[in-house]
Design an enzyme around this catalytic site. Structure first.
Site, PDB file in Angstrom:
ATOM      1  CG  LEU A 227      55.637 115.651-121.807  1.00  0.00           C
ATOM      2  CD1 LEU A 227      56.684 116.761-121.780  1.00  0.00           C
ATOM      3  CD2 LEU A 227      56.185 114.407-122.494  1.00  0.00           C
TER       4      LEU A 227
ATOM      5  CB  VAL B  26      55.482 137.883-135.847  1.00  0.00           C
ATOM      6  CG1 VAL B  26      56.673 138.824-136.001  1.00  0.00           C
ATOM      7  CG2 VAL B  26      54.826 137.608-137.190  1.00  0.00           C
TER       8      VAL B  26
ATOM      9  CD  GLU C 194      53.958 131.370-130.437  1.00  0.00           C
ATOM     10  OE1 GLU C 194      54.510 130.265-130.473  1.00  0.00           O
ATOM     11  OE2 GLU C 194      52.729 131.508-130.610  1.00  0.00           O
TER      12      GLU C 194
ATOM     13  CG  MET D 100      50.288 119.896-130.320  1.00  0.00           C
ATOM     14  SD  MET D 100      50.112 121.424-129.377  1.00  0.00           S
ATOM     15  CE  MET D 100      48.327 121.483-129.218  1.00  0.00           C
TER      16      MET D 100
ATOM     17  CG  ASP E 266      49.605 125.611-120.667  1.00  0.00           C
ATOM     18  OD1 ASP E 266      50.631 125.193-121.239  1.00  0.00           O
ATOM     19  OD2 ASP E 266      48.464 125.428-121.120  1.00  0.00           O
TER      20      ASP E 266
ATOM     21  CB  SER F 198      56.869 128.127-137.493  1.00  0.00           C
ATOM     22  OG  SER F 198      56.053 128.468-136.397  1.00  0.00           O
ATOM     23  CG  ASN F 199      57.614 128.772-131.924  1.00  0.00           C
ATOM     24  OD1 ASN F 199      58.073 129.860-131.589  1.00  0.00           O
ATOM     25  ND2 ASN F 199      56.321 128.539-132.059  1.00  0.00           N
TER      26      ASN F 199
ATOM     27  CG  HIS G   3      50.628 128.747-123.219  1.00  0.00           C
ATOM     28  ND1 HIS G   3      49.912 127.607-123.527  1.00  0.00           N
ATOM     29  CD2 HIS G   3      49.712 129.680-122.857  1.00  0.00           C
ATOM     30  CE1 HIS G   3      48.623 127.839-123.346  1.00  0.00           C
ATOM     31  NE2 HIS G   3      48.475 129.091-122.936  1.00  0.00           N
TER      32      HIS G   3
HETATM   33  C1  GRF Z   1      52.718 127.811-131.262  1.00  0.00           C
HETATM   34  O1  GRF Z   1      51.723 128.788-131.314  1.00  0.00           O
HETATM   35  C2  GRF Z   1      53.102 127.514-129.841  1.00  0.00           C
HETATM   36  O2  GRF Z   1      53.010 128.620-128.991  1.00  0.00           O
HETATM   37  C3  GRF Z   1      52.072 126.491-129.444  1.00  0.00           C
HETATM   38  O3  GRF Z   1      51.874 125.709-130.591  1.00  0.00           O
HETATM   39  C4  GRF Z   1      52.223 126.467-131.748  1.00  0.00           C
HETATM   40  C5  GRF Z   1      53.278 125.670-132.465  1.00  0.00           C
HETATM   41  O4  GRF Z   1      53.593 126.208-133.723  1.00  0.00           O
HETATM   42  N1  GRF Z   1      52.512 125.770-128.286  1.00  0.00           N
HETATM   43  P1  GRF Z   1      54.870 125.691-134.519  1.00  0.00           P
HETATM   44  O5  GRF Z   1      54.744 124.181-134.639  1.00  0.00           O
HETATM   45  O6  GRF Z   1      56.075 126.070-133.732  1.00  0.00           O
HETATM   46  O7  GRF Z   1      54.800 126.369-135.845  1.00  0.00           O
END
Ligand code: GRF
Length: 218
Positions: free
Chosen positions: A98, A177, A179, A95, A150, A18-19, A114
């Site tokens: 690295l 939202v 993000e 996820m 992080d 989604s991001n 994050h």
């Molecule tokens: C988000 O909450 C981001 O902050 C974290 O993983 C989630 C990824 O969500 N690192 P999406 O795949 O972008 O929907």
């Protein structure tokens, strides 16, 4: 015609994406300083890959399970990024940890989002961590990636109030939202050069403490 010099950006995902979608949407604006030219996922089943492909962006899986160790997986990622002439790497729900070698070779050219107000609540299950700590403000952070997880220099943060009755899911939804607003704004700051690294901290070109979305509050 736009004269904006667009940085070539790859987005790395592992799942929903989604991001990534918010970044692809933002990058459609003619004056946005980055273009998304590649999406890579370490998981072939990541839903975000389909979305990116439908948006006409080259989208590929580099399945980490096909590599004997992290170094060789990272080398495969690196080869994809360099073949595509990538200038900035954007981690969006990626996820995999690295290797330091990979991170160092993209130092100052790789950012992550994050879901907490760093340096609080590193790692996973940040919303549960925030609820357990009893903080009244929680949120999200875009930061440069350094080998320590992080822990990199902070580009932008979005704050979200913790409400009575919140559970990790409700908090996650409200922060997501934020993000989706924060990441496109932060990438624009980095890609345009208005935010840059100096002595391990982020400074803004105009000498202010962060115009144009480096600080968001709800
Ligand atoms: C988000 O909450 C981001 O902050 C974290 O993983 C989630 C990824 O969500 N690192 P999406 O795949 O972008 O929907």
């Amino acid at each position: 015609m736009s004269t904006v010099q667009k940085k070539r950006v790859a987005i790395l995902i592992s799942g929903r994406g989604s991001n990534m979608v918010s970044l692809i949407e933002a990058a459609k604006a003619p004056d946005y300083p980055a273009e998304i030219v590649l999406v890579l996922s370490n998981r072939p089943e990541a839903a975000g890959l389909d979305y990116a492909a439908q948006a006409g962006i080259p989208a590929r899986a580099v399945d980490h399970r096909a590599y004997p160790d992290r170094a060789r997986f990272d080398a495969a990622l690196d080869a994809e990024l360099r073949a595509a002439g990538i200038e900035l790497v954007v981690l969006a729900g990626f996820m995999r940890v690295l290797t330091p070698g990979f991170v160092e070779s993209w130092a100052g050219r790789m950012i992550n989002i994050h879901p907490s107000l760093l340096p609080l609540f590193r790692g996973t299950q940040t919303h549960g961590q925030a609820l357990a700590a009893g903080v009244r403000l929680h949120g999200c952070t875009v930061h440069y990636v350094v080998p320590e997880l992080d822990a990199g220099p902070i580009v932008a943060q979005g704050a979200v109030p913790v409400r009575a009755g919140d559970d990790p899911d409700s908090l996650a939804a409200r922060i997501l939202v934020q993000e989706h607003r924060l990441y496109p704004a932060a990438l624009a700051l980095v890609a345009s050069g208005r935010a840059r690294l100096e002595d391990g901290r982020v400074v803004f070109a105009d000498g202010t403490d962060g115009p144009d979305g480096a600080l968001l509050t709800l």
